[in-house]
Write a protein that holds these residues in place. Sequence first.
Motif, PDB file in Angstrom:
ATOM      1  N   GLY A 142       0.798  -1.216   0.000  1.00 31.15           N
ATOM      2  CA  GLY A 142       0.000   0.000   0.000  1.00 31.15           C
ATOM      3  C   GLY A 142       0.830   1.265   0.000  1.00 31.15           C
ATOM      4  N   PRO A 143       1.738   1.419   0.987  1.00 32.51           N
ATOM      5  CA  PRO A 143       2.568   2.629   1.017  1.00 32.51           C
ATOM      6  C   PRO A 143       3.433   2.800  -0.222  1.00 32.51           C
ATOM      7  CG  PRO A 143       2.655   1.483   3.130  1.00 32.51           C
ATOM      8  CD  PRO A 143       1.946   0.576   2.186  1.00 32.51           C
ATOM      9  N   VAL A 144       3.996   1.727  -0.722  1.00 30.38           N
ATOM     10  CA  VAL A 144       4.862   1.837  -1.897  1.00 30.38           C
ATOM     11  C   VAL A 144       4.040   2.190  -3.130  1.00 30.38           C
ATOM     12  CG1 VAL A 144       6.380   0.544  -3.463  1.00 30.38           C
ATOM     13  CG2 VAL A 144       6.670   0.340  -0.991  1.00 30.38           C
ATOM     14  N   ALA A 145       2.833   1.662  -3.237  1.00 30.26           N
ATOM     15  CA  ALA A 145       1.970   2.005  -4.369  1.00 30.26           C
ATOM     16  C   ALA A 145       1.677   3.498  -4.393  1.00 30.26           C
ATOM     17  CB  ALA A 145       0.668   1.215  -4.295  1.00 30.26           C
ATOM     18  N   LYS A 146       1.442   4.106  -3.229  1.00 29.56           N
ATOM     19  CA  LYS A 146       1.187   5.546  -3.161  1.00 29.56           C
ATOM     20  C   LYS A 146       2.428   6.339  -3.564  1.00 29.56           C
ATOM     21  CE  LYS A 146      -2.357   5.230   0.451  1.00 29.56           C
ATOM     22  NZ  LYS A 146      -2.708   5.598   1.851  1.00 29.56           N
ATOM     23  N   LEU A 147       3.585   5.918  -3.074  1.00 28.88           N
ATOM     24  CA  LEU A 147       4.822   6.606  -3.426  1.00 28.88           C
ATOM     25  C   LEU A 147       5.112   6.489  -4.918  1.00 28.88           C
ATOM     26  CD1 LEU A 147       7.056   5.450  -0.422  1.00 28.88           C
ATOM     27  CD2 LEU A 147       6.165   7.754  -0.810  1.00 28.88           C
ATOM     28  N   ALA A 148       4.845   5.302  -5.489  1.00 25.18           N
ATOM     29  CA  ALA A 148       5.080   5.097  -6.916  1.00 25.18           C
ATOM     30  C   ALA A 148       4.149   5.977  -7.743  1.00 25.18           C
ATOM     31  CB  ALA A 148       4.892   3.630  -7.281  1.00 25.18           C
ATOM     32  N   SER A 149       2.898   6.074  -7.330  1.00 24.24           N
ATOM     33  CA  SER A 149       1.939   6.908  -8.042  1.00 24.24           C
ATOM     34  C   SER A 149       2.363   8.369  -8.022  1.00 24.24           C
ATOM     35  CB  SER A 149       0.543   6.750  -7.423  1.00 24.24           C
ATOM     36  OG  SER A 149      -0.395   7.584  -8.052  1.00 24.24           O
ATOM     37  N   GLU A 150       2.839   8.831  -6.883  1.00 25.50           N
ATOM     38  CA  GLU A 150       3.294  10.208  -6.771  1.00 25.50           C
ATOM     39  C   GLU A 150       4.538  10.455  -7.618  1.00 25.50           C
ATOM     40  OE1 GLU A 150       3.539  14.169  -5.766  1.00 25.50           O
ATOM     41  OE2 GLU A 150       1.880  12.739  -5.608  1.00 25.50           O
ATOM     42  N   ALA A 151       5.449   9.476  -7.650  1.00 28.05           N
ATOM     43  CA  ALA A 151       6.662   9.624  -8.460  1.00 28.05           C
ATOM     44  C   ALA A 151       6.322   9.711  -9.944  1.00 28.05           C
ATOM     45  CB  ALA A 151       7.604   8.448  -8.202  1.00 28.05           C
ATOM     46  N   ARG A 152       5.372   8.900 -10.383  1.00 29.09           N
ATOM     47  CA  ARG A 152       4.953   8.963 -11.789  1.00 29.09           C
ATOM     48  C   ARG A 152       4.293  10.295 -12.106  1.00 29.09           C
ATOM     49  NH1 ARG A 152       2.940   3.617 -10.651  1.00 29.09           N
ATOM     50  NH2 ARG A 152       0.854   4.536 -10.486  1.00 29.09           N
ATOM     51  N   ARG A 153       3.489  10.811 -11.171  1.00 25.56           N
ATOM     52  CA  ARG A 153       2.740  12.044 -11.415  1.00 25.56           C
ATOM     53  C   ARG A 153       3.647  13.272 -11.415  1.00 25.56           C
ATOM     54  NH1 ARG A 153       1.002  16.297  -8.996  1.00 25.56           N
ATOM     55  NH2 ARG A 153       1.947  15.670  -7.018  1.00 25.56           N
TER      56      ARG A 153
END
Length: 385
Positions: free
Chosen positions: A67-78
């Motif tokens: 969960g936490p890594v998915a949020k960080l990955a989404s923010e990095a892509r954005r």
Amino acid sequence: MIENQSWGMSDRELYERLRALRTADVDAAVASVVDVAGSAYRRPGAKLVAPADGDALGAIAAGCLDGPVAKLASEARRSGEMTLETFDLTGTRGLGVGCNGVIDVFVEPLDDSIDPMLRSLENGDTATTLTVVESNDSAVPVGARTVCTDSRAETDTTRSALPDDALVELRDAAEVAREDATSTLVSVSRGAGTLRVFVDGVEPAPELLLFGAEEDTGAIASFGSEVGFRVTVASPRGGRADPEQFPGADRVRAVHPTDVDSLVETDRRTYAVLLSHNLVDDRLALSTLLEATEVPYVGVMGPRKRFEALREAAAEDGRSFARAELDRVSAPVGLDLGDGTPTGIAMSVVSEALAAANGAGGGRLSERSGPIHTRQAPGGSAEPR
């Protein structure tokens, strides 16, 4: 949440998929374990790749950080921003989490700064990626990256490169990481501040050379490919060199046993198994590999009496094996799994070859003192924690 994650893939497959994503210019983020204190499911260098559309690839944990890594990955892509996040799991045992350590994870967008490393692997060379994951030096941003390949520093990417003085400080750690394919976090002090640099060494997939094209070769080739070997099947004396017979193999060749060395592309990363079921062919192939190559491991299929017969026949022909040569030979090949089925034998053979490739003894972890994994001290030297 990261779903349908292909976490069981080998490093070889992960880098191949990374190369495909870069070729297609797919929007993705990469999460890397850069430091671990205590126990964790994966060690520094482990990666998870999260495309904007599609399943995640690889793994940095056994699900507890999804969960936490998915949020960080989404923010990095954005945003294109990079983040170093610390996950403290030392108090989570009662919650059923298997890790009991502190894990530092660096999350970044996938971009052209990784291309020199991917090209190096594709060319069969080792590489070290140096990435600034934390900086209080205004002249050196987080994410600055230099890739060292064959003693050259490649910086022709859209990212900033590490300054020359930092590269000098990191030279020894980078060389250790490149030679040993290890990863570590190193602090570098400069006049303007301090950098924390992730030194990530990678090497091409190890080679598994299978001399013999019998029925049992197919299962060994498949298991070998599954765990990350680049598999070559050598069919001796005009035997069937049919790639369709060995779907797990990367290449299938017909070769005389005295020419088997021609299939060895990188001595120190090739692990050979002789399983032709022909004593003469195995003897000739063994002599050739020991004399003409420096492969560190040659497994010989069959009982111990068969290998003794092989040595006696070689002695009658005037060929005796020196102690140093026999130290490279494992006969009978395989770990003791107590299973004589074709599948069990294949698992036994590949397990020993994999242990040899990883510099491990292949024993029971319950009988090993100290940590499961060798851990890297700052600067790249190995030490237990």
